[in-house]
Design an enzyme around this catalytic site. Structure first.
Site, mmCIF file in Angstrom:
data_model
loop_
_atom_site.group_PDB
_atom_site.id
_atom_site.type_symbol
_atom_site.label_atom_id
_atom_site.label_comp_id
_atom_site.label_asym_id
_atom_site.label_seq_id
_atom_site.Cartn_x
_atom_site.Cartn_y
_atom_site.Cartn_z
ATOM 1 N NE ARG A 167 9.019 -6.701 1.117
ATOM 2 C CZ ARG A 167 7.913 -6.472 0.399
ATOM 3 N NH1 ARG A 167 7.988 -5.767 -0.717
ATOM 4 N NH2 ARG A 167 6.752 -6.966 0.766
ATOM 5 C CE LYS A 208 2.121 -5.293 10.834
ATOM 6 N NZ LYS A 208 1.821 -5.634 9.442
#
Length: 558
Positions: free
Chosen positions: A400, A326
């Site tokens: 996920r 990030k």
């Protein structure tokens, strides 16, 4: 007293040990919240009081109702003047720094909570005096009491590492005594207002007769206290930084909940065992961390139960993004990426106390998405517990992956008929449904509708996304594996829906049970603080399957 036992170690290790102990000692706010029905006598000069509610409900109070909280400092004339001049959404002081009024907005749109929960939290947050003992008098309809109590609870976070006014310690000298020796108490006294009976207009359907009563039983107060405390627990876990709330500490929290509930110890599958059992999602995400990843399952079995429900929570204790790292500003706050698992654990605690008639499981998918020599690389292929292979094209789409293993474990090992996964999953959720509404997607129209209704009742708002696998799942197409883990083609094609469908794909689009995905990335936080979102939503959604009179009455699932 802090006793330091000297053991052979280098100076760096000693410094780390002492500072870690220091942070842990400072990590609890001294404020406890207690809910009661009815008003008691108190002097506002000694124990400040905040009255909060809708203008019409506050105006309906008689002087006999409130005088016990205001006399002798405040006269009836001053009270009435305050009611007349108070502005919605603002505080009005009727006795300086001792007694005040907070008026909720008079109107609400059909997608906002009837309890005005978010406005209530703001008023309480700004209206408290930080006194050792304070009162909030909550004036509301009975149908709004749970959402209002949760709103007050989330306005007062538990976690704090502030050292207080005492001198700062030296580099190797922790404070010898705690900075706070007394525990502040906020007592919330509840007055039930007359119900106007407009629940049909509010989109909630006919009211349960239980909600038309103007009293609260001891059992109902216990339910309110349990859900509020659980909301604060979820927020505390989410607020606690990853140097303290790592995978080990999260597992400790789960074990403590199991012990407090007097149920069996959690099932813990961890580290290399995850790999051996084929859980390549959780293992692949967490294998670069010093603390091994884990799947933790808490289970409650009800006698004669014919339905099994599993809640699956994303518990990424810190998310660097992995090798798809990030940006500097995007990484700040990623201690909160465990908010889904925190909500699942805390909601499980609250619902089990309400004695559900269903088998209930809480599955926590715990990992730290770290950068290191063992980190998953883009282009790696992992086989998940479903047996399906996933080509990794973005290591920052890790939630996920862990949830996919979690829901398959819930279906295959726990035999769940209904599976709900809860996660701070996508940044796109905030764009799709905003800061206050979680984005939900389900293979069951009924479960989707019940979730939206439960959001209005509980104050944990939810809004449905499109469920159209035939239009969206192709975005995960891979030429070398069953699927990619992040949208590969068009990132403008319903990203939050796609992320949910990735999880369902591992259960199978032909899954005959009911599945619900709750993406609460934005409502999990308000500013820099966790909200404990999800606890109230889950307890109301499944409240009809408990012995709690209040949860039964509030739940749309009848």
């Amino acid at each position: 007293m802090l006793i330091v036992k000297l053991i052979p170690c280098n100076a760096t290790a000693l410094h780390r040990l002492i500072m870690n102990c220091t942070v842990r000692r400072m990590s609890h706010s001294p404020v406890s919240i207690k809910f009661k029905w009815g008003l008691s006598a108190s002097d506002p000069e000694q124990k400040p009081v905040l009255f909060v509610g809708q203008a019409s409900h506050l105006a309906a109070l008689s002087w006999q109702d409130v005088s016990c909280k205001l006399e002798p400092k405040v006269s009836e004339e001053a009270w009435r003047r305050g009611i007349n001049v108070a502005s919605p959404g603002e505080l009005c002081e009727i006795w300086p720094r001792a007694a005040s009024l907070g008026v909720l907005p008079p109107r609400r749109s059909r997608h906002a909570a009837p309890a005005r929960s978010h406005a209530l939290s703001k008023l309480v947050r700004s209206g408290l005096r930080s006194s050792s003992e304070e009162f909030v008098v909550l004036v509301c309809r009975k149908r709004d009491v749970l959402a209002s109590a949760v709103a007050i609870a989330r306005a007062i976070p538990l976690y704090s590492a502030r050292s207080g006014p005492s001198p700062l310690p030296g580099s190797l000298t922790p404070p010898v005594t705690p900075t706070t020796t007394t525990r502040n108490t906020l007592t919330v006294e509840i007055h039930i207002a007359q119900d106007e009976g407009d629940s049909e207009e509010e989109g909630l359907g006919p009211l349960d007769p239980e909600l038309l009563e103007n009293t609260l039983s001891t059992e109902e107060l216990s339910t309110i206290q349990d859900v509020a405390d659980a909301t604060r627990l979820a927020a505390r876990i989410t607020d606690t930084p990853a140097n303290i709330m790592d995978v080990d500490a999260f597992i400790e929290e789960a074990c403590k909940v199991a012990k407090d509930l007097d149920i069996a110890e959690p099932t813990i599958i961890r580290g290399e065992e995850l790999k051996e059992r084929g859980m390549g999602g959780i293992y692949g995400v967490g294998k670069a961390s010093v603390k091994p990843p884990a799947l933790v399952a808490l289970s409650y079995t009800a006698a004669g139960a014919t339905e099994t429900v599993a809640w699956v929570g994303k518990g990424i204790v810190y998310d660097t993004g992995g090798l798809s790292i990030k940006a500097r500003t995007s990484m700040v706050g990623m201690k909160g990426d465990c908010g889904g698992a925190a909500a699942v654990l805390a909601a499980f605690s609250a619902l089990v106390k309400a004695k559900p008639s269903i088998n209930l499981h809480a599955v926590l998918c715990l990992a730290e998405n770290s950068v290191g020599p063992n980190a998953t690389r883009p282009d790696d292929i992992h086989q998940l517990y479903s047996g399906r292979t996933v080509e990794i094209n973005n290591t920052d789409a890790e939630g996920r992956l862990v949830l996919s293993d979690g829901v398959v474990f819930a279906q295959r090992d726990l035999k769940a008929d209904t599976i709900v996964d809860v996660a701070t999953l996508t940044g796109a959720q905030g764009t799709a449904t905003g800061k206050y509404h979680a984005a939900i997607i389900s293979n069951s129209a009924r479960l989707e509708s019940l979730c939206v209704s439960s959001g209005l009742v509980s104050g944990d708002l939810a809004h449905a996304l499109p469920f159209a696998p035939e239009l969206h799942f192709s975005e995960f197409s891979s030429v070398v594996a069953d699927m990619k883990n992040s949208v590969a083609q068009d990132r403008n094609n319903a990203q939050p829906s796609c992320a949910g469908l990735f999880i369902l794909a591992h259960l199978g689009f032909d899954f005959t049970g009911a599945w619900l995905h709750v993406d609460m990335a934005a409502p999990a936080h308000c500013g820099e603080r966790a909200t404990g979102y999800g606890v109230a939503l889950l307890t109301v959604l499944f409240g009809a399957q408990t012995r709690s009179r209040l949860l039964k009455a509030l739940s749309p699932n009848k």
